[in-house]
Design an enzyme around this catalytic site. Structure first.
Site, PDB file in Angstrom:
ATOM      1  N   PHE A 124       0.867  -1.181   0.000  1.00  6.98           N
ATOM      2  CA  PHE A 124       0.000   0.000   0.000  1.00  6.98           C
ATOM      3  C   PHE A 124       0.896   1.220   0.000  1.00  6.98           C
ATOM      4  O   PHE A 124       1.778   1.349   0.847  1.00  6.98           O
ATOM      5  CB  PHE A 124      -0.928   0.017   1.217  1.00  6.98           C
ATOM      6  N   ASP A 209       9.178   2.512   1.459  1.00 11.58           N
ATOM      7  CA  ASP A 209       8.000   3.187   1.991  1.00 11.58           C
ATOM      8  C   ASP A 209       7.945   2.847   3.477  1.00 11.58           C
ATOM      9  O   ASP A 209       7.533   1.757   3.856  1.00 11.58           O
ATOM     10  CB  ASP A 209       6.746   2.696   1.248  1.00 11.58           C
ATOM     11  N   LYS A 240       2.732   9.680   8.398  1.00 13.96           N
ATOM     12  CA  LYS A 240       2.031   9.168   9.588  1.00 13.96           C
ATOM     13  C   LYS A 240       2.594   9.704  10.919  1.00 13.96           C
ATOM     14  O   LYS A 240       2.236  10.791  11.304  1.00 13.96           O
ATOM     15  CB  LYS A 240       1.964   7.648   9.546  1.00 13.96           C
TER      16      LYS A 240
HETATM   17  C1  LIG Z   1      -0.762   5.278   5.043  1.00 13.92           C
HETATM   18  C2  LIG Z   1       0.233   4.817   4.083  1.00 13.92           C
HETATM   19  C3  LIG Z   1       0.461   5.501   2.868  1.00 13.92           C
HETATM   20  C4  LIG Z   1      -0.366   6.668   2.425  1.00 13.92           C
HETATM   21  O1  LIG Z   1      -0.319   7.766   3.291  1.00 13.92           O
HETATM   22  P1  LIG Z   1      -1.430   8.913   3.145  1.00 13.92           P
HETATM   23  O2  LIG Z   1      -0.986   9.929   4.160  1.00 13.92           O
HETATM   24  O3  LIG Z   1      -2.745   8.298   3.463  1.00 13.92           O
HETATM   25  O4  LIG Z   1      -1.370   9.420   1.765  1.00 13.92           O
HETATM   26  C5  LIG Z   1       1.459   5.021   2.047  1.00 13.92           C
HETATM   27  N1  LIG Z   1       2.193   3.955   2.378  1.00 13.92           N
HETATM   28  C6  LIG Z   1       2.010   3.284   3.537  1.00 13.92           C
HETATM   29  C7  LIG Z   1       2.879   2.117   3.853  1.00 13.92           C
HETATM   30  C8  LIG Z   1       1.007   3.670   4.405  1.00 13.92           C
HETATM   31  O5  LIG Z   1       0.799   2.978   5.526  1.00 13.92           O
END
Ligand SMILES: *Cc1c(COP(=O)(O)O)cnc(C)c1O
Length: 393
Positions: A124, A209, A240
């Site tokens: 994700f 990520d 986050k």
């Molecule tokens: C939450 C998340 C995103 C996206 O972040 P947003 O602030 O919602 O755009 C991308 N990668 C990972 C691994 C995430 O947990």
């Protein structure tokens, strides 16, 4: 827009690991707004930083120097592999910046054909067009048009298969060291080292990520640190926990990876504004404390031990415990959405996840006593799930 299937709950106040509804009911928060409120709700230092900066200056523009931005960038580069930082307002934007940085690097090196971003199933990366196609989750791309060129799908955990996919048009490999939404699946350190080697041999950039698994979640400031420097990325997206609830993200890179990011090539109106930076700085100053990382490892150890006990006692409900640190996945034999409801009935908030998992993502400051309370609530949720499965049989 009706894009959220919302639970019928509204909170008006939070304190540490507790959230209080508009009706005054207390919940134990083991999802932390999906790994965002890492320092708990209403952390006094973050509240103070927001108030202080809020009374002075909220926003100027990135055409001016922003001292708070320079301070936070310095702190992030001193404590990571990175030399430079670009600030965003969200995780998806940090991923966008990472992809653009990787492609522009090869373009600046005279290789404009190297545009492919290799991503993995179960990933994700956010909800922009590039981020959904980089992760290629069928539910998230459906109906949003044909895939743009330059995104290649690989199989999670399959390093040999990955080697065959990397070629003359590959720009970068993009992965979460520990997958969040995918159900707390972790790459091994050996696999990450092998991928790092593959990148070095082929001139491919490695993008992590760490939006969810970074900033202390796994018990190190960043998850890549578990490989002891043998699997550092070239580019990394974070967000986050960075703002502890204030929307802020960042794309970190080595000076070489970012060589194409010259004046005018990228930008953001809000990204890195004084208000966001004041809160981000207060947050990161807390997160870099070694004693906090020690605490995360200790509570994570407690959770793992207690959860494996639950798995032994409820093998008909709990199939597997996975993840790293306080990014914990519980794979279930019963439907995960129902289990989240059983937990809510016990006044415990947990997150869902792929592969029929639920995730525990408590604030990193959660105490052993609070963790033990979470375990008791989970045990009762297991009991309910078992009774429900029996009644249905
Ligand atoms: C939450 C998340 C995103 C996206 O972040 P947003 O602030 O919602 O755009 C991308 N990668 C990972 C691994 C995430 O947990």
């Amino acid at each position: 827009m009706g894009v959220y299937a919302r639970a019928p709950l509204a909170f008006e106040r939070g304190e540490g690991v507790r959230l209080f509804t508009t009706e005054g009911e207390a919940y134990l928060d083991c999802m932390a707004g999906i790994a965002v409120t890492a320092l708990g709700h209403s952390h006094p230092k973050l509240v103070q930083a927001l108030k202080d900066q809020g009374e002075k200056l909220w926003h100027t523009s990135n055409i001016f120097k922003i001292p708070q931005q320079e301070t936070l960038a310095a702190l992030l580069t001193e404590t990571t592999f990175a030399d430079v930082v670009f600030f965003t307002n969200s995780g998806a934007e940090a991923i966008e910046c990472a992809i653009k940085t990787a492609r522009k690097h090869h373009w600046a090196n005279g290789h404009p054909e190297r545009i492919d971003i290799v991503g993995f199933d179960g990933s994700f990366h956010g909800r922009t067009i590039a981020a959904i196609f980089a992760a290629n989750n069928p539910t998230y791309v459906e109906g949003f048009g044909p895939p743009p060129p330059g995104f290649v799908g690989a199989k999670f955990g399959d390093v040999e298969g990955l080697k065959k996919l990397v070629g003359p048009t590959t720009a970068a490999i993009l992965l979460e060291p520990v997958q969040g939404e995918g159900g707390a699946r972790s790459w091994t350190e050996a696999q990450l080292k092998e991928i790092r080697q593959l990148c070095d041999e082929t001139g491919t950039l490695l993008i992590y990520d760490e939006i969810q698994c970074g900033l202390g979640r796994t018990g190190k400031l960043f998850a890549y640190e578990w490989a002891d420097g043998a699997a550092n990325p070239d580019i990394m997206a974070v967000a986050k926990a960075l703002g502890g609830g204030f929307p802020v993200g960042a794309c970190l890179a080595t000076i070489d990876a970012a060589k194409g990011m010259t004046p005018g090539s990228h930008g953001s109106t809000y990204g890195g504004n004084p208000l966001a930076m004041a809160v981000g700085l207060a947050s990161v100053e807390e997160l870099v404390k070694p004693e906090l990382m020690e605490h995360v490892r200790e509570v994570a150890g407690y959770f793992t031990q207690q959860l494996s006990g639950l798995k032994d006692r409820y093998p008909d409900v709990v199939v597997d415990i996975r993840g790293k640190g306080l990014l914990i996945g519980i794979k279930l034999a019963t439907p995960n959405r129902e289990f989240m409801q059983h937990a809510r009935d016990e006044k415990l908030l947990i997150a869902g996840g792929g592969d029929n998992c639920v995730r525990l993502l408590p604030p990193l400051v959660i105490s052993i006593e609070e963790a033990s309370e979470a375990i008791s609530k989970l045990e009762r949720a297991c009991e309910t799930a078992r009774a429900k499965a029996k009644a249905a049989a």
